[in-house]
Design a protein around this motif. Structure first.
Motif, PDB file in Angstrom:
ATOM      1  N   THR A 106     -60.063 -78.908   6.511  1.00  0.00           N
ATOM      2  CA  THR A 106     -59.452 -79.932   7.184  1.00  0.00           C
ATOM      3  C   THR A 106     -58.345 -80.825   6.019  1.00  0.00           C
ATOM      4  O   THR A 106     -57.292 -81.255   6.540  1.00  0.00           O
TER       5      THR A 106
ATOM      6  N   ASP B 124     -60.283 -78.297  16.001  1.00  0.00           N
ATOM      7  CA  ASP B 124     -61.676 -78.175  15.798  1.00  0.00           C
ATOM      8  C   ASP B 124     -61.976 -79.525  16.871  1.00  0.00           C
ATOM      9  O   ASP B 124     -61.407 -80.558  16.672  1.00  0.00           O
TER      10      ASP B 124
ATOM     11  N   ASP C 107     -55.501 -76.243  11.992  1.00  0.00           N
ATOM     12  CA  ASP C 107     -57.028 -76.461  11.438  1.00  0.00           C
ATOM     13  C   ASP C 107     -57.966 -75.852  12.462  1.00  0.00           C
ATOM     14  O   ASP C 107     -58.393 -76.313  13.398  1.00  0.00           O
TER      15      ASP C 107
HETATM   16 MG   LIG Z   1     -62.870 -79.407   9.486  1.00  0.00          MG
END
Ligand SMILES: [Mg+2]
Ligand SMILES: Nc1ncnc2c1ncn2[C@@H]1O[C@H](COP(=O)(O)OP(=O)(O)O)[C@@H](O)[C@H]1O
Length: 258
Positions: free
Chosen positions: A16, A39, A126
């Motif tokens: 991230t 996510d 991500d």
């Molecule tokens: Mg992450």
């Protein structure tokens, strides 16, 4: 439009942090960039100062086909940087998608539509810390894979496993996927073990390791709580300059300039 997944089945390796700061640095370097948060934790979303609780649409709605991706994208206050936000709703997607046909390509189709609008040069995804259906959607929609990895003993094992998974995903779902780089994160060269692991990594992965390593620095862990990428939190700090260098390496590997 270049699509890059930041993935590693391990959690806490800097996916991230690297996705946010590479996306931000690409924007600073003049590339129109979309950070796509896949996510359910939504750390990329909050790390850009976007409130997770007040989202009208999120990456969940896009994946299940409830809304076109274009309608869910939010422009940030940062240069050339937009985000497709995420929140806990995405945690349920895994179950809801199991009966859908060609469920691995839902994101790919959405990104193909987006590409027609010519709004973005780069899409950075991500990924969650697993090889779930959501991650497979990311890897099916991507040409490029960047693997953030810590420089520690267990990382070597994890990388071997990940390489095998990537090989399988290429064979089954997306033959054009390439590993564009391994990015060393949270590097502290003073640890002896770090140096040993680094020399192993250089032995096996010399052709794909990024030249720039990201140092372990407090400012990179502080910036998200202010809802800012490092460049906007502490422009001339070590972490900020390193991510700018990585972004240049990304552009050079993908477009052959810099
Ligand atoms: Mg992450
Ligand atoms: N270079 C760094 N220096 C210091 N802390 C870092 C660095 N990169 C990441 N972190 C911290 O490590 C933790 C895990 O990083 P994160 O990017 O969330 O990993 P992942 O997305 O792979 O789970 C976070 O608390 C983050 O702030």
């Amino acid at each position: 439009m270049q699509v890059i997944s930041f993935a590693n089945q391990k959690g806490g390796v800097g996916k991230t942090t690297s996705a946010i700061n590479c996306a931000s640095a690409l924007g600073v370097l003049g590339k129109r960039t979309l950070l796509l948060d896949l996510d359910p934790q939504g750390s990329s979303t909050s790390g850009l100062g976007v409130q997770k609780s007040s989202l009208r649409f999120s990456s969940y709605d896009v994946l299940i086909g409830k809304c076109p991706i274009k309608n869910a994208i939010i422009k940030t206050e940062f240069k050339n940087l937009s985000v497709l936000p995420s929140n806990m709703a995405l945690a349920g997607a895994e179950f809801e998608l199991t009966d859908i046909e060609r469920r691995e390509y839902l994101l790919k189709r959405q990104l193909e539509e987006l590409d027609k609008e010519n709004l973005f040069d780069y899409v950075i995804i991500d990924c969650p810390p697993s090889l779930s259906l959501v991650t497979i959607n990311a890897l099916c929609a991507s040409r490029h894979l960047i693997i953030p990895s810590q420089c520690e003993y267990y990382a070597l094992e994890g990388l071997t496993q990940l390489m095998l998974s990537v090989k399988n995903i290429k064979k089954r779902y997306n033959p054009s996927l390439i590993i564009t780089g391994i990015l060393i994160t949270m590097h502290s060269p003073r640890y002896k073990l770090s140096a040993q692991v680094m020399s192993e990594l250089e032995k096996y992965y010399s052709d794909i390791l990024f030249k720039t390593k990201i140092s372990r620095v407090v400012s990179l862990s502080e910036a998200p709580s202010f809802g800012k990428p490092i460049y906007y939190y502490s422009r001339y700090s070590k972490g900020s300059l390193e991510y700018l260098e990585v972004a240049k390496e990304i552009i050079s590997r993908i477009e052959g300039i810099f």
